[in-house]
Scaffold this motif. Structure first.
Motif, PDB file in Angstrom:
ATOM      1  N   MET A 473       0.835  -1.203   0.000  1.00  0.00           N
ATOM      2  CA  MET A 473       0.000   0.000   0.000  1.00  0.00           C
ATOM      3  C   MET A 473       0.869   1.251   0.000  1.00  0.00           C
ATOM      4  SD  MET A 473      -2.930  -1.130   2.777  1.00  0.00           S
ATOM      5  CE  MET A 473      -3.733   0.454   2.754  1.00  0.00           C
ATOM      6  N   VAL A 474       1.954   1.217   0.759  1.00  0.00           N
ATOM      7  CA  VAL A 474       2.861   2.357   0.836  1.00  0.00           C
ATOM      8  C   VAL A 474       3.483   2.641  -0.530  1.00  0.00           C
ATOM      9  CG1 VAL A 474       5.076   3.111   1.777  1.00  0.00           C
ATOM     10  CG2 VAL A 474       3.351   2.128   3.291  1.00  0.00           C
ATOM     11  N   GLU A 475       4.006   1.595  -1.153  1.00  0.00           N
ATOM     12  CA  GLU A 475       4.667   1.763  -2.452  1.00  0.00           C
ATOM     13  C   GLU A 475       3.698   2.225  -3.532  1.00  0.00           C
ATOM     14  OE1 GLU A 475       6.365  -2.040  -3.072  1.00  0.00           O
ATOM     15  OE2 GLU A 475       7.791  -1.871  -1.405  1.00  0.00           O
ATOM     16  N   ARG A 476       2.435   1.812  -3.410  1.00  0.00           N
ATOM     17  CA  ARG A 476       1.443   2.136  -4.442  1.00  0.00           C
ATOM     18  C   ARG A 476       0.872   3.544  -4.275  1.00  0.00           C
ATOM     19  NH1 ARG A 476      -3.308  -1.374  -3.420  1.00  0.00           N
ATOM     20  NH2 ARG A 476      -3.860   0.337  -2.035  1.00  0.00           N
ATOM     21  N   ASP A 477       0.618   3.950  -3.003  1.00  0.00           N
ATOM     22  CA  ASP A 477      -0.186   5.153  -2.759  1.00  0.00           C
ATOM     23  C   ASP A 477       0.593   6.360  -2.254  1.00  0.00           C
ATOM     24  OD1 ASP A 477      -2.419   3.653  -3.460  1.00  0.00           O
ATOM     25  OD2 ASP A 477      -2.803   3.031  -1.385  1.00  0.00           O
ATOM     26  N   PHE A 478       1.803   6.161  -1.731  1.00  0.00           N
ATOM     27  CA  PHE A 478       2.509   7.296  -1.149  1.00  0.00           C
ATOM     28  C   PHE A 478       3.135   8.174  -2.232  1.00  0.00           C
ATOM     29  CE2 PHE A 478       3.618   6.163   3.526  1.00  0.00           C
ATOM     30  CZ  PHE A 478       2.286   5.882   3.745  1.00  0.00           C
ATOM     31  N   PRO A 479       3.189   9.508  -2.015  1.00  0.00           N
ATOM     32  CA  PRO A 479       3.907  10.387  -2.943  1.00  0.00           C
ATOM     33  C   PRO A 479       5.391  10.026  -2.973  1.00  0.00           C
ATOM     34  CG  PRO A 479       2.502  11.654  -1.431  1.00  0.00           C
ATOM     35  CD  PRO A 479       2.526  10.246  -0.930  1.00  0.00           C
ATOM     36  N   ALA A 480       6.011  10.267  -4.115  1.00  0.00           N
ATOM     37  CA  ALA A 480       7.418   9.884  -4.294  1.00  0.00           C
ATOM     38  C   ALA A 480       8.330  10.588  -3.296  1.00  0.00           C
ATOM     39  CB  ALA A 480       7.854  10.198  -5.726  1.00  0.00           C
ATOM     40  N   GLU A 481       8.004  11.870  -2.990  1.00  0.00           N
ATOM     41  CA  GLU A 481       8.880  12.614  -2.073  1.00  0.00           C
ATOM     42  C   GLU A 481       8.839  12.038  -0.661  1.00  0.00           C
ATOM     43  OE1 GLU A 481       5.001  14.997  -2.560  1.00  0.00           O
ATOM     44  OE2 GLU A 481       6.409  13.866  -3.822  1.00  0.00           O
ATOM     45  N   VAL A 482       7.722  11.402  -0.287  1.00  0.00           N
ATOM     46  CA  VAL A 482       7.632  10.781   1.034  1.00  0.00           C
ATOM     47  C   VAL A 482       8.486   9.516   1.081  1.00  0.00           C
ATOM     48  CG1 VAL A 482       6.092   9.658   2.697  1.00  0.00           C
ATOM     49  CG2 VAL A 482       5.348  11.728   1.503  1.00  0.00           C
ATOM     50  N   LEU A 483       8.441   8.725   0.012  1.00  0.00           N
ATOM     51  CA  LEU A 483       9.196   7.470  -0.025  1.00  0.00           C
ATOM     52  C   LEU A 483      10.704   7.707  -0.005  1.00  0.00           C
ATOM     53  CD1 LEU A 483       7.035   5.488  -2.624  1.00  0.00           C
ATOM     54  CD2 LEU A 483       7.139   5.138  -0.150  1.00  0.00           C
ATOM     55  N   GLN A 484      11.116   8.923  -0.350  1.00  0.00           N
ATOM     56  CA  GLN A 484      12.545   9.234  -0.276  1.00  0.00           C
ATOM     57  C   GLN A 484      13.012   9.429   1.160  1.00  0.00           C
ATOM     58  OE1 GLN A 484      13.040  12.663  -2.771  1.00  0.00           O
ATOM     59  NE2 GLN A 484      12.540  11.569  -4.662  1.00  0.00           N
ATOM     60  N   GLN A 485      12.053   9.636   2.072  1.00  0.00           N
ATOM     61  CA  GLN A 485      12.384   9.799   3.487  1.00  0.00           C
ATOM     62  C   GLN A 485      12.456   8.422   4.152  1.00  0.00           C
ATOM     63  OE1 GLN A 485       9.154  12.195   4.920  1.00  0.00           O
ATOM     64  NE2 GLN A 485       9.529  13.851   3.452  1.00  0.00           N
ATOM     65  N   PRO A 486      13.328   8.254   5.161  1.00  0.00           N
ATOM     66  CA  PRO A 486      13.424   6.954   5.841  1.00  0.00           C
ATOM     67  C   PRO A 486      12.143   6.632   6.615  1.00  0.00           C
ATOM     68  CG  PRO A 486      14.747   8.605   6.984  1.00  0.00           C
ATOM     69  CD  PRO A 486      14.288   9.242   5.703  1.00  0.00           C
ATOM     70  N   ALA A 487      11.730   5.361   6.575  1.00  0.00           N
ATOM     71  CA  ALA A 487      10.542   4.926   7.321  1.00  0.00           C
ATOM     72  C   ALA A 487      10.842   4.935   8.820  1.00  0.00           C
ATOM     73  CB  ALA A 487      10.126   3.533   6.873  1.00  0.00           C
ATOM     74  N   ASN A 488       9.803   5.239   9.608  1.00  0.00           N
ATOM     75  CA  ASN A 488       9.974   5.321  11.064  1.00  0.00           C
ATOM     76  C   ASN A 488       8.785   4.637  11.749  1.00  0.00           C
ATOM     77  OD1 ASN A 488      11.197   6.077  13.491  1.00  0.00           O
ATOM     78  ND2 ASN A 488      10.084   8.017  13.577  1.00  0.00           N
ATOM     79  N   TRP A 489       8.484   3.396  11.334  1.00  0.00           N
ATOM     80  CA  TRP A 489       7.330   2.683  11.875  1.00  0.00           C
ATOM     81  C   TRP A 489       7.547   2.361  13.355  1.00  0.00           C
ATOM     82  CZ3 TRP A 489       3.520   2.570   8.409  1.00  0.00           C
ATOM     83  CH2 TRP A 489       3.817   2.489   7.046  1.00  0.00           C
ATOM     84  N   HIS A 490       6.515   2.573  14.168  1.00  0.00           N
ATOM     85  CA  HIS A 490       6.559   2.231  15.588  1.00  0.00           C
ATOM     86  C   HIS A 490       5.238   1.601  16.007  1.00  0.00           C
ATOM     87  CE1 HIS A 490      10.208   4.635  15.798  1.00  0.00           C
ATOM     88  NE2 HIS A 490      10.376   4.255  17.060  1.00  0.00           N
ATOM     89  N   GLN A 491       5.245   0.913  17.128  1.00  0.00           N
ATOM     90  CA  GLN A 491       4.024   0.313  17.671  1.00  0.00           C
ATOM     91  C   GLN A 491       3.849   0.710  19.136  1.00  0.00           C
ATOM     92  OE1 GLN A 491       4.434  -3.911  17.366  1.00  0.00           O
ATOM     93  NE2 GLN A 491       6.256  -4.018  18.668  1.00  0.00           N
ATOM     94  N   ALA A 492       2.599   0.652  19.599  1.00  0.00           N
ATOM     95  CA  ALA A 492       2.279   1.030  20.969  1.00  0.00           C
ATOM     96  C   ALA A 492       2.697  -0.067  21.941  1.00  0.00           C
ATOM     97  CB  ALA A 492       0.778   1.298  21.099  1.00  0.00           C
ATOM     98  N   VAL A 493       3.144   0.348  23.141  1.00  0.00           N
ATOM     99  CA  VAL A 493       3.538  -0.608  24.181  1.00  0.00           C
ATOM    100  C   VAL A 493       2.734  -0.350  25.460  1.00  0.00           C
ATOM    101  CG1 VAL A 493       5.424  -1.484  25.603  1.00  0.00           C
ATOM    102  CG2 VAL A 493       5.850  -0.833  23.221  1.00  0.00           C
ATOM    103  N   GLY A 494       2.875   0.841  26.012  1.00  0.00           N
ATOM    104  CA  GLY A 494       2.178   1.182  27.258  1.00  0.00           C
ATOM    105  C   GLY A 494       3.151   1.368  28.406  1.00  0.00           C
ATOM    106  N   CYS A 495       2.982   2.461  29.152  1.00  0.00           N
ATOM    107  CA  CYS A 495       3.843   2.737  30.302  1.00  0.00           C
ATOM    108  C   CYS A 495       3.078   3.640  31.273  1.00  0.00           C
ATOM    109  CB  CYS A 495       5.147   3.414  29.860  1.00  0.00           C
ATOM    110  SG  CYS A 495       4.902   5.072  29.154  1.00  0.00           S
TER     111      CYS A 495
END
Length: 568
Positions: A473-495
């Motif tokens: 989905m990312v490769e198909r739908d994201f603008p090209a200028e966004v894909l040039q930026q490094p991905a920073n995926w994170h997930q929730a943990v809780g604290c």
């Protein structure tokens, strides 16, 4: 022992106050006011601070525990049933009524130690009795939240007496219950806790044997605590009393409003009470009076969407619509737009139901449907006031929609909201109301659909890699200028910082459709939704899910949160 027990010696109030000031939990003026009240009427400093709305018990108890060096207990540290309390009471030889009158509860921790909790652990007469009866044991006073103590006392009360029917309709009795000090303190503390946790709503929901208090934080409801059903009528009556409702009327829905001070801030609270089979469901919407200024820059718009909405709202005429379900931030977006265009050269009038926040230099009108002052009637009146910009809280019917269209065609910029699930559905919604296609295509400049997603807690979010489907989905739908930026995926943990949720705060995701000449042509000839979607995508529209994944790609939120909030 709860928040009332807050003086040990004559110097303790100042000590407790200084500790609270050092932790930025209290303002000096509130401490001065509380100490003055304490000098004139007596009582414990902590209880006075809570009662005047200077601090919540959640913030007070840890500091008090540190000051007194008493353990602060959670629900898990307390026996879950009355068996252990009753066993110790029986062994003590002191009647249960004495314990209830003194509002003290005790239980055996081990062979040597007995723990006590109560309304006031420094009551000399109480301590003299306990020292005499439990001379051979190590006695340990502890702190617990007020609602925990109250729940235990109520449960023990059932053992010694028959509780009066909770379904009484005697208004005088209800008013008497609502004026009791523990009830007043409970309600004040409840509002302070909600404010401290940045909750937008408090839900109080009765069932057959108990009632549940829930807070809506960042758009999600969380259980706060449960209490015995017998306490509900007094608490509901207190809330209805201070919000201007009829406490004796429990068969019909009622709405109320109050202004109060909690944790040092002024809150405007809207209250709704709706009858259910086990009692009234009470919901309180918290609206801070000292709201910080609204700004388009704070909405979380992507650069291209920011340019679009800036262009729309600086047009001299036309209609700009914001759509989404209740609680999706539509009002905040409109207020931000009004702040952006309020330059002192335009006459801006709003028609709202209700007026949630007051904005400087703007005329805001409250709709009063019970006397026939509807959106449509108010609009007719304000158009004679020579406005440049009109904001309509919501287009609910054909009459309001027609006046909005006519206003835009006669040289006014009209801002409003609609309840639709996406941006393109706004056009079909207006047509379903009976507005002709050419009257939709001509004045509407653009439609913004939005949702609010929770931001990841910066203290506990962990890096992660998305599944293959999301990568596609990312490769198909994201603008090209966004894909040039490094991905920073994170997930929730809780604290501790985020109350174990993994999230703190919210940010908007947006879907924008501009009414270009090509889109007008499709609308005028009655084109299908598929045609409109295809044209919108060609013009740069991203749907809500793609927009949300952009935020997740940058590490602002999680993929799970986007999937929860958006439709596929």
């Amino acid at each position: 022992m709860h928040a009332e027990a807050q003086t040990v010696t004559d110097t303790s109030p100042a000590l407790l106050g200084q500790l609270l000031l050092q932790r930025d939990l209290l303002e000096q003026q509130d401490l001065d006011k509380a100490l003055t009240l304490q000098a004139s009427i007596g009582g414990r400093l902590g209880a006075i601070l809570i009662r005047i709305g200077a601090i919540s018990e959640d913030n007070l108890l840890p500091v008090l525990a540190e000051q007194l060096q008493y353990p602060l207990l959670s629900v898990q540290d307390i026996p879950p049933t009355q068996t252990e309390y009753l066993a110790l009471i029986e062994d003590s030889g002191i009647a249960l009524d004495w314990w209830l009158d003194q509002e003290v509860i005790a239980w055996q921790v081990d062979e040597e130690t007995i723990r006590f909790i109560g309304r006031d652990c420094f009551d000399n007469s109480v301590n003299e009795v306990l020292e005499r009866v439990f001379a051979d044991n190590q006695r340990e006073w502890c702190l617990v939240p007020t609602h925990t103590l109250d729940g235990l006392l109520d449960a023990l009360s059932k053992v010694s007496m028959d509780i009066a029917s909770s379904n009484t309709s005697d208004a005088a009795h209800l008013r008497e219950l609502a004026e009791e000090a523990p009830v007043i303190e409970f309600v004040n503390n409840l509002m302070a806790q909600a404010f401290d946790q940045q909750a937008s709503d408090i839900h109080i929901e009765p069932s057959e044997h108990h009632f549940v208090v829930r807070f809506r934080v960042d758009g999600v409801l969380y259980d706060r605590f449960k209490q015995p059903r017998e306490r509900f009528d007094a608490i509901a009556s207190r809330i209805k009393l201070i919000s201007g409702m009829d406490i004796a009327e429990r068969r019909l829905p009622q709405d109320g409003r109050l202004e109060t001070r909690v944790s040092g801030a002024i809150l405007d609270i809207r209250v709704s009470a709706v009858p259910g089979i086990h009692g009234e469901s009470v919901v309180m919407r918290l609206l801070p009076k000292d709201q910080q200024g609204f700004s388009i820059d704070d909405l979380g718009l992507e650069p291209d969407n920011y340019q679009r909405i800036n262009k729309w709202v600086h047009e001299p005429n036309g209609i700009v619509l914001v759509t989404g379900p209740t609680g999706s931030g539509k009002s905040t977006t409109l207020y931000s737009v009004l702040e952006a265009i309020c330059d002192g050269k335009k006459k801006i009038i709003t028609v709202e139901d209700p007026v949630e926040y007051q904005i400087k230099d703007i005329t805001q009108i409250q709709v009063l449907t019970d006397i026939g002052y509807t959106f449509a009637n108010a609009l007719r009146a304000i158009l004679r006031q020579d406005p440049d910009v009109v904001m309509i809280g919501e287009i609910r019917d054909k009459e309001t929609a027609e006046i909005a269209v006519q206003a835009s065609l006669t040289g006014h910029l009209v801002l409003s909201t609609l309840h639709t699930n996406d941006a393109l559905s706004a056009f079909t919604r207006l047509m379903d109301m009976g507005i002709e296609a050419f009257l939709v295509a001509t004045p509407v400049r653009g439609v913004l659909a939005q949702r609010l997603v929770r931001r990841l807690c910066p203290h506990c979010a962990e890096p992660m890699q998305p599944v293959e489907e999301v990568q596609h989905m990312v490769e198909r739908d994201f603008p090209a200028e966004v894909l040039q930026q490094p991905a920073n995926w994170h997930q929730a943990v809780g604290c501790h910082e985020c109350q174990g949720t993994g999230y703190k705060g919210r940010v908007g995701i947006h879907e924008m459709v501009e009414v270009t000449p090509e889109m007008q042509e499709i609308l005028l000839r009655g084109g299908t939704m598929d045609e409109m979607q295809k044209m919108a995508r060609q013009q740069g529209m991203r749907n809500l899910r793609t927009e949300g994944l952009l935020k997740a790609y940058r590490g602002m939120t999680s993929i799970d949160e986007i999937l929860r909030v958006t439709a596929s």
